[in-house]
Write a protein that holds these residues in place. Structure first.
Motif, PDB file in Angstrom:
ATOM      1  N   PHE A 298      -5.192  -0.467  -7.638  1.00 39.61           N
ATOM      2  CA  PHE A 298      -5.797   0.734  -8.227  1.00 39.61           C
ATOM      3  C   PHE A 298      -5.489   0.881  -9.707  1.00 39.61           C
ATOM      4  O   PHE A 298      -6.226   1.539 -10.431  1.00 39.61           O
TER       5      PHE A 298
ATOM      6  N   GLU B  82       0.832  -1.199   0.000  1.00 38.58           N
ATOM      7  CA  GLU B  82       0.000   0.000   0.000  1.00 38.58           C
ATOM      8  C   GLU B  82       0.868   1.252   0.000  1.00 38.58           C
ATOM      9  O   GLU B  82       1.770   1.386   0.822  1.00 38.58           O
ATOM     10  N   ARG B  83       0.573   2.161  -0.891  1.00 36.46           N
ATOM     11  CA  ARG B  83       1.332   3.396  -1.016  1.00 36.46           C
ATOM     12  C   ARG B  83       1.177   4.264   0.223  1.00 36.46           C
ATOM     13  O   ARG B  83       0.089   4.364   0.788  1.00 36.46           O
TER      14      ARG B  83
ATOM     15  N   HIS C  41      -1.690  13.961 -10.755  1.00 35.24           N
ATOM     16  CA  HIS C  41      -1.049  14.277  -9.474  1.00 35.24           C
ATOM     17  C   HIS C  41       0.379  13.741  -9.365  1.00 35.24           C
ATOM     18  O   HIS C  41       1.062  14.042  -8.400  1.00 35.24           O
ATOM     19  N   TRP C  42       0.841  12.964 -10.366  1.00 33.39           N
ATOM     20  CA  TRP C  42       2.219  12.476 -10.361  1.00 33.39           C
ATOM     21  C   TRP C  42       3.055  13.038 -11.508  1.00 33.39           C
ATOM     22  O   TRP C  42       4.243  12.742 -11.626  1.00 33.39           O
TER      23      TRP C  42
ATOM     24  N   ASP D  85       1.716   7.586   0.110  1.00 27.88           N
ATOM     25  CA  ASP D  85       1.192   8.889  -0.309  1.00 27.88           C
ATOM     26  C   ASP D  85      -0.263   8.854  -0.743  1.00 27.88           C
ATOM     27  O   ASP D  85      -0.868   9.895  -0.991  1.00 27.88           O
ATOM     28  N   ARG D  86      -0.843   7.675  -0.829  1.00 29.15           N
ATOM     29  CA  ARG D  86      -2.245   7.530  -1.237  1.00 29.15           C
ATOM     30  C   ARG D  86      -2.854   6.355  -0.478  1.00 29.15           C
ATOM     31  O   ARG D  86      -2.710   5.199  -0.885  1.00 29.15           O
TER      32      ARG D  86
ATOM     33  N   TYR E 130      -4.309   2.833  -1.911  1.00 34.08           N
ATOM     34  CA  TYR E 130      -3.748   2.539  -3.230  1.00 34.08           C
ATOM     35  C   TYR E 130      -2.816   1.333  -3.085  1.00 34.08           C
ATOM     36  O   TYR E 130      -1.661   1.475  -2.693  1.00 34.08           O
TER      37      TYR E 130
ATOM     38  N   TYR F 160      -1.061   9.747 -14.173  1.00 33.30           N
ATOM     39  CA  TYR F 160      -2.036  10.479 -13.364  1.00 33.30           C
ATOM     40  C   TYR F 160      -1.533  11.907 -13.162  1.00 33.30           C
ATOM     41  O   TYR F 160      -0.356  12.122 -12.855  1.00 33.30           O
TER      42      TYR F 160
END
Length: 150
Positions: free
Chosen positions: A130, A24-25, A80-81, A27-28, A31, A78
């Motif tokens: 995701f 799991e990330r 946001h990246w 930063d999110r 995700y 994405y």
């Protein structure tokens, strides 16, 4: 803007029986994904896969079965990246690898990058990730491993 190369690997870490490691990330939240990462310098894609597995999980890919699945995905990054890439870069080329372990094992996560890990049957893992390309790669495990698709 960043300097990240728009060329990456996706490494599905799995067992012979179709259990898949997800991380799991940080930063999110929520995700979940397989190991991913961008190529650095002039390294080969295989070198990138080995490095990313070691960095993100602490696993030495040379101690397991690492295979190039000969799959290439091109997708839009994405928004946001996008700041991680040079100006104007909107798409990434992703190359898929598999790393087969004999059995599930705990891994060492990088603080600040990933916060949790879990091993799931491939069907559940494919539903949880995701990324559509990650889900598609995981769904191929049944065929690759000769497992029932049910």
């Amino acid at each position: 803007m960043g300097t990240k190369q728009p060329v990456s690997v996706l490494v599905v870490i799995h067992t012979k029986t179709g259990e898949v490691l997800l991380i799991e990330r940080a930063d999110r939240a929520g995700y979940w994904q397989s190991v991913t990462g961008s190529r650095e310098g002039s390294e080969t894609l295989l070198e990138t896969a080995r490095r990313e597995v070691l960095e993100e999980t602490g696993l030495d890919a040379d101690q397991h079965v690492l295979s190039d699945w000969q799959l290439h995905n091109r997708y839009e990054i994405y928004p946001h990246w996008r700041h991680r890439y040079p100006d104007g870069v909107t798409h990434n080329d992703e190359y898929v690898f598999g790393l087969q372990l004999d059995a599930p094992q705990a891994v060492r996560l990088v603080e600040g990058e990933h916060v949790s890990q879990q091993w799931l049957p491939w069907q559940q893992a494919a539903e949880l990730v995701f990324s559509p390309s990650n889900a598609a790669a995981i769904r191929q495990l049944a065929t690759r491993l000769g497992l029932s698709a049910d």
